[in-house]
Design a protein around this motif. Structure first.
Motif, PDB file in Angstrom:
ATOM      1  N   PHE A 356       0.873  -1.314  -0.237  1.00 22.32           N
ATOM      2  CA  PHE A 356      -0.040  -0.076  -0.024  1.00 22.32           C
ATOM      3  C   PHE A 356       0.772   1.350   0.079  1.00 22.32           C
ATOM      4  CE2 PHE A 356      -3.574  -2.799   2.125  1.00 22.32           C
ATOM      5  CZ  PHE A 356      -4.025  -3.086   1.014  1.00 22.32           C
ATOM      6  N   GLU A 357       1.874   1.305   0.755  1.00 20.21           N
ATOM      7  CA  GLU A 357       2.605   2.529   0.844  1.00 20.21           C
ATOM      8  C   GLU A 357       3.414   2.464  -0.461  1.00 20.21           C
ATOM      9  OE1 GLU A 357       2.814   4.908   3.112  1.00 20.21           O
ATOM     10  OE2 GLU A 357       1.406   3.951   4.091  1.00 20.21           O
ATOM     11  N   GLY A 358       3.735   1.263  -1.125  1.00 19.19           N
ATOM     12  CA  GLY A 358       4.390   1.452  -2.377  1.00 19.19           C
ATOM     13  C   GLY A 358       3.736   1.906  -3.451  1.00 19.19           C
ATOM     14  N   LEU A 359       2.249   1.780  -3.448  1.00 23.47           N
ATOM     15  CA  LEU A 359       1.292   2.223  -4.381  1.00 23.47           C
ATOM     16  C   LEU A 359       1.164   3.705  -4.288  1.00 23.47           C
ATOM     17  CD1 LEU A 359      -1.620  -0.448  -4.504  1.00 23.47           C
ATOM     18  CD2 LEU A 359       0.543  -0.240  -6.222  1.00 23.47           C
ATOM     19  N   ARG A 360       1.037   4.166  -2.974  1.00 21.75           N
ATOM     20  CA  ARG A 360       0.982   5.806  -2.752  1.00 21.75           C
ATOM     21  C   ARG A 360       2.295   6.296  -3.130  1.00 21.75           C
ATOM     22  NH1 ARG A 360      -2.344   7.820   1.437  1.00 21.75           N
ATOM     23  NH2 ARG A 360      -4.184   6.212   1.914  1.00 21.75           N
ATOM     24  N   PHE A 361       3.438   5.656  -2.782  1.00 18.97           N
ATOM     25  CA  PHE A 361       4.646   6.450  -3.062  1.00 18.97           C
ATOM     26  C   PHE A 361       4.953   6.606  -4.779  1.00 18.97           C
ATOM     27  CE2 PHE A 361       9.118   5.974  -4.971  1.00 18.97           C
ATOM     28  CZ  PHE A 361       9.648   7.244  -3.986  1.00 18.97           C
ATOM     29  N   LEU A 362       4.368   5.740  -5.523  1.00 25.25           N
ATOM     30  CA  LEU A 362       4.740   5.697  -6.875  1.00 25.25           C
ATOM     31  C   LEU A 362       3.496   6.720  -7.224  1.00 25.25           C
ATOM     32  CD1 LEU A 362       5.380   2.117  -7.751  1.00 25.25           C
ATOM     33  CD2 LEU A 362       6.882   3.960  -8.106  1.00 25.25           C
ATOM     34  N   ASP A 363       2.227   6.768  -6.834  1.00 25.38           N
ATOM     35  CA  ASP A 363       1.352   7.702  -7.285  1.00 25.38           C
ATOM     36  C   ASP A 363       2.062   9.315  -6.887  1.00 25.38           C
ATOM     37  OD1 ASP A 363      -0.990   7.611  -8.691  1.00 25.38           O
ATOM     38  OD2 ASP A 363      -2.148   7.527  -6.698  1.00 25.38           O
ATOM     39  N   VAL A 364       2.481   9.318  -5.812  1.00 28.34           N
ATOM     40  CA  VAL A 364       2.862  10.489  -5.708  1.00 28.34           C
ATOM     41  C   VAL A 364       4.043  11.054  -6.574  1.00 28.34           C
ATOM     42  CG1 VAL A 364       4.462  12.050  -3.988  1.00 28.34           C
ATOM     43  CG2 VAL A 364       2.580  10.734  -3.056  1.00 28.34           C
ATOM     44  N   GLN A 365       4.651  10.275  -7.390  1.00 26.11           N
ATOM     45  CA  GLN A 365       5.866  10.494  -8.278  1.00 26.11           C
ATOM     46  C   GLN A 365       4.819  10.836  -9.672  1.00 26.11           C
ATOM     47  OE1 GLN A 365       8.616  10.625  -6.947  1.00 26.11           O
ATOM     48  NE2 GLN A 365       7.467   9.804  -5.284  1.00 26.11           N
ATOM     49  N   GLU A 366       3.828  10.752  -9.676  1.00 26.33           N
ATOM     50  CA  GLU A 366       3.030  11.047 -10.831  1.00 26.33           C
ATOM     51  C   GLU A 366       3.203   9.972 -11.973  1.00 26.33           C
ATOM     52  OE1 GLU A 366       2.628  15.213 -11.381  1.00 26.33           O
ATOM     53  OE2 GLU A 366       1.928  15.620  -9.410  1.00 26.33           O
ATOM     54  N   VAL A 367       3.261   8.868 -11.899  1.00 25.48           N
ATOM     55  CA  VAL A 367       3.524   8.006 -13.068  1.00 25.48           C
ATOM     56  C   VAL A 367       2.158   7.808 -13.357  1.00 25.48           C
ATOM     57  CG1 VAL A 367       5.500   7.023 -11.829  1.00 25.48           C
ATOM     58  CG2 VAL A 367       3.348   5.911 -11.524  1.00 25.48           C
ATOM     59  N   ASP A 368       2.071   7.351 -14.850  1.00 23.91           N
ATOM     60  CA  ASP A 368       1.042   6.950 -15.495  1.00 23.91           C
ATOM     61  C   ASP A 368       0.391   5.947 -15.315  1.00 23.91           C
ATOM     62  OD1 ASP A 368       0.928   9.760 -17.222  1.00 23.91           O
ATOM     63  OD2 ASP A 368       2.870   8.855 -17.682  1.00 23.91           O
ATOM     64  N   VAL A 369       1.477   4.736 -15.154  1.00 25.24           N
ATOM     65  CA  VAL A 369       1.045   3.420 -15.174  1.00 25.24           C
ATOM     66  C   VAL A 369       1.828   2.900 -14.007  1.00 25.24           C
ATOM     67  CG1 VAL A 369       2.290   2.727 -16.942  1.00 25.24           C
ATOM     68  CG2 VAL A 369       0.204   1.123 -15.890  1.00 25.24           C
ATOM     69  N   ILE A 370       1.540   1.899 -13.200  1.00 24.38           N
ATOM     70  CA  ILE A 370       2.093   1.106 -12.092  1.00 24.38           C
ATOM     71  C   ILE A 370       2.224  -0.345 -12.396  1.00 24.38           C
ATOM     72  CG2 ILE A 370       2.551   0.397  -9.738  1.00 24.38           C
ATOM     73  CD1 ILE A 370       1.053   3.110  -8.927  1.00 24.38           C
ATOM     74  N   LEU A 371       3.286  -1.072 -12.566  1.00 25.72           N
ATOM     75  CA  LEU A 371       3.488  -2.346 -12.984  1.00 25.72           C
ATOM     76  C   LEU A 371       4.087  -2.935 -11.596  1.00 25.72           C
ATOM     77  CD1 LEU A 371       5.602  -2.246 -16.372  1.00 25.72           C
ATOM     78  CD2 LEU A 371       3.122  -2.083 -16.271  1.00 25.72           C
ATOM     79  N   ALA A 372       3.192  -4.002 -11.250  1.00 19.77           N
ATOM     80  CA  ALA A 372       3.445  -4.597  -9.768  1.00 19.77           C
ATOM     81  C   ALA A 372       3.558  -5.903  -9.898  1.00 19.77           C
ATOM     82  CB  ALA A 372       2.337  -4.132  -8.801  1.00 19.77           C
ATOM     83  N   GLN A 373       4.561  -6.410  -9.012  1.00 24.46           N
ATOM     84  CA  GLN A 373       4.722  -8.013  -9.101  1.00 24.46           C
ATOM     85  C   GLN A 373       3.719  -8.814  -8.379  1.00 24.46           C
ATOM     86  OE1 GLN A 373       8.142  -9.273  -9.657  1.00 24.46           O
ATOM     87  NE2 GLN A 373       6.546 -10.798 -10.231  1.00 24.46           N
ATOM     88  N   GLY A 374       3.247  -9.616  -9.112  1.00 23.09           N
ATOM     89  CA  GLY A 374       2.390 -10.644  -8.804  1.00 23.09           C
ATOM     90  C   GLY A 374       2.968 -11.939  -8.316  1.00 23.09           C
ATOM     91  N   PHE A 375       2.093 -12.456  -7.334  1.00 23.46           N
ATOM     92  CA  PHE A 375       2.507 -13.912  -6.942  1.00 23.46           C
ATOM     93  C   PHE A 375       1.681 -15.011  -6.950  1.00 23.46           C
ATOM     94  CE2 PHE A 375       5.028 -10.695  -4.579  1.00 23.46           C
ATOM     95  CZ  PHE A 375       6.377 -11.267  -4.329  1.00 23.46           C
ATOM     96  N   ASP A 376       1.936 -16.097  -7.316  1.00 30.89           N
ATOM     97  CA  ASP A 376       1.074 -17.278  -7.568  1.00 30.89           C
ATOM     98  C   ASP A 376       1.358 -18.177  -6.514  1.00 30.89           C
ATOM     99  OD1 ASP A 376      -0.531 -18.885  -8.837  1.00 30.89           O
ATOM    100  OD2 ASP A 376       0.754 -19.671 -10.407  1.00 30.89           O
TER     101      ASP A 376
END
Length: 602
Positions: A356-376
């Motif tokens: 959650f903090e990672g998503l918030r941090f990247l949002d503050v950097q004003e990126v257009d898209v976030i590519l996030a690691q998935g786990f299976d």
């Protein structure tokens, strides 16, 4: 739901301040809303028996009122006061996992407000293991109804600062209990029947529950229709979503995931680092495995940039993935990429803790898209993917009445909050230093102020102070700015150029600055020809844009340069047009300037 600030400023409480903790508990009993830490995420607490207080929680979150709240307790003895029946199944899970990251759903007692349960006849009960939460809940002396302490739909907060980003002025106080241990909300289990039903996965996994019950009967709940009332938070609506669109990068089939079966930890998350040098120490098999994990990130990033050369991409990934990017030394790809690394790539516990903090941090950097690691995986991975899946929901899937996606509010932060401080400065160069370069200086000062505060992109404990100035290659020192440019800048920013006087560029000024940007290409060439030792930090606006892959083409396909003509001798409208053009380019270049200097927004 309409939000309205009711306080000038939300109080931030130190957990060691017993007087303020008692004050917060008293305010909660009197109908106020308090943010408090737990081992999962921060909660937004109110008296569970006070329907009006519960309404305040919904108003602060902008949350639909058909989503139930969980009742938090500081003592197991309180359970009998808020439920009408404790089934043998519920008692087994209470004995095994409370206090801890689990919520047990039981039949509610009449003492619990219908607003708390969204009209349901059941209530979720949770006893946090966080010591500050436990202390505060005991002081409250009433069951505390609490959802996560974020604006509805946004990533949940795992630190007090993130709570303030969403809630400053909307609630009475926030208790700062440090970073949450788990980073994902509690497991919610319906125990009203004879078979446990997991309504929301969390750190207590299906395997954990089956092990305690010694039979594999635990089932996972499905999704809800729009007309159904959820029996647990997080079942129905788009949740946890940043402003940027989130895409999930799958791990290769067969990847061995670490910490997938861990119920908990000692409260300490080790965020391992990994560098290009560490890549050299890997076996061929280990290197291949990492490249296979990194490939989806790299390929997708290049696809995005091929469509939109101005796109900015955020990566939520392991530190090894960043090391692979660094080793590639693809300057264009790196310029467009912001990283938030959670630790070892295959460690789902670290990924969950920082999500959650990672998503918030990247949002503050004003990126257009976030590519996030998935786990299976089948354990903690299920909870992680549940949250990440909801975060990747399309913006058009918002439920009516929920707040529209928006980037987090920026909060002031004293430089004393950091262990250390870095500084960096940008120098703008023109010929006379009375028009174009002073315009750039003023506009950049505004951008720096608007985007504060900053941290070092290399260390979250290090604050970052940014400065800018201007000079002229042929300037006469002490000359006031061009009056028409002064008016133009004032029309754009509200502030003029009266504080600036021209000065001639010299080696000392070059040495004092970390990045030198000239208005025209020939000016950068002149500086680097005279001082080749500083060529790596000297660019024209045009070459800096090109170095970062910011290429614009005209209708015939020709590459357009950042060419800003000197408006001297022209009318005011020409000056205004010129200032607006510079402002537009600087806003485009600003995140790349930050990256060049080693700074990140926070």
């Amino acid at each position: 739901m309409e939000r309205a600030k009711i306080y000038k400023k939300t109080l931030l409480i130190d957990p060691d301040d017993d007087r303020l903790l008692a004050d917060a508990a008293e305010h909660l009993r009197n109908g106020e809303v308090i943010g408090f830490p737990t081992e999962t995420v921060y909660g937004l607490g109110c008296d569970a028996g006070n329907g009006e207080a519960v309404k305040k929680v919904f108003e602060a979150k902008g949350r639909p009122a058909d989503n139930p709240l969980i009742c938090h307790i500081g003592d197991k003895e309180q359970i009998k006061d808020i439920v009408s029946e404790i089934t043998p199944l519920a008692q087994t899970l209470i004995d095994a996992f409370m206090p801890g990251p689990i919520t047990v759903v039981m039949k509610k007692a009449d003492s619990v407000s219908d607003q708390t349960t969204a009209g349901l006849d059941t209530v979720g009960v949770r006893m946090p293991s966080h010591p500050v939460a436990n202390k505060f809940l005991k002081l409250c002396k009433v069951p505390v109804a609490a959802p996560s302490a974020n604006l509805s739909g946004r990533p949940s907060p795992t630190g007090a600062r993130s709570v303030l980003e969403d809630m400053d002025g909307y609630i009475y106080a926030v208790i700062d209990g440090g970073d949450s241990e788990f980073g994902l909300e509690s497991t919610v289990v319906d125990c009203t029947g004879t078979v446990p039903v997991i309504l929301r996965p969390g750190a207590v996994t299906k395997a954990d529950i089956d092990a305690v019950l010694r039979k594999g009967e635990t089932v996972m709940s499905g999704s809800l229709s729009d007309k159904q009332t959820p029996r647990s938070p997080g079942m129905k609506y788009r949740h946890y979503a940043p402003y940027a669109q989130v895409e999930i990068m799958k791990m290769p089939e067969g990847t061995k995931i670490e910490s997938d079966g861990a119920t908990g930890s000692d409260g300490r998350i080790v965020k391992s680092s990994f560098t290009v040098e560490d890549l050299k120490k890997l076996s061929d098999e280990e290197a291949r495995e990492l490249v296979n994990i990194a490939s989806p990130f790299i390929l997708r990033s290049r696809e995005i940039l091929a469509v939109n050369p101005f796109a900015r991409i955020g990566l939520y990934c392991g530190s090894e993935i960043k090391a692979i990017y660094d080793k590639m030394d693809d300057k264009i790809l790196s310029a467009h990429t912001e990283f938030c690394t959670y630790g070892k790539t295959v460690d789902v516990s670290c990924a969950s803790h920082g999500l959650f903090e990672g998503l918030r941090f990247l949002d503050v950097q004003e990126v257009d898209v976030i590519l996030a690691q998935g786990f299976d995986g089948e354990g903690l991975s299920v909870a992680y993917m549940n949250r990440l899946g909801k975060a990747s929901g399309k913006k058009e899937e918002l439920t009516p009445g929920m707040p529209a996606p928006a980037r987090p509010e920026r909060m002031p932060l004293d430089i004393d909050s950091f262990k250390d401080t870095n500084t960096a400065s940008v120098l703008f160069i023109d010929d006379n230093n009375t028009s174009l370069s002073v315009c750039c200086e003023s506009l950049m000062r505004r951008l720096i102020g608007k985007n504060e505060p900053y941290i070092s992109s290399r260390s979250s404990d290090t604050g970052f102070e940014l400065y800018c100035e201007s000079a002229g290659l042929t300037a006469m020192s002490g000359v006031e700015p061009d009056e028409k440019m002064d008016r133009a800048v004032k029309e754009i920013t509200g502030y003029g150029l009266g504080y600036i006087e021209s000065r001639r560029a010299n080696p000392a000024i070059y040495d004092d600055n970390d990045l030198i940007l000239t208005v025209r290409d020939e000016q950068a060439f002149e500086i680097t020809k005279a001082f080749p030792e500083i060529k790596d930090k000297v660019f024209s606006l045009s070459t800096f844009a090109a170095a970062n892959g910011l290429v614009m083409k005209d209708s015939s396909g020709r590459v357009m340069s950042v060419s800003i003509p000197d408006p001297s001798g022209e009318n005011f409208e020409t000056y205004l047009h010129t200032a607006k053009a510079l402002n537009a380019w600087l806003e485009i270049l600003f995140p790349y300037i930050l990256k060049e200097l080693g700074a990140s927004r926070i």
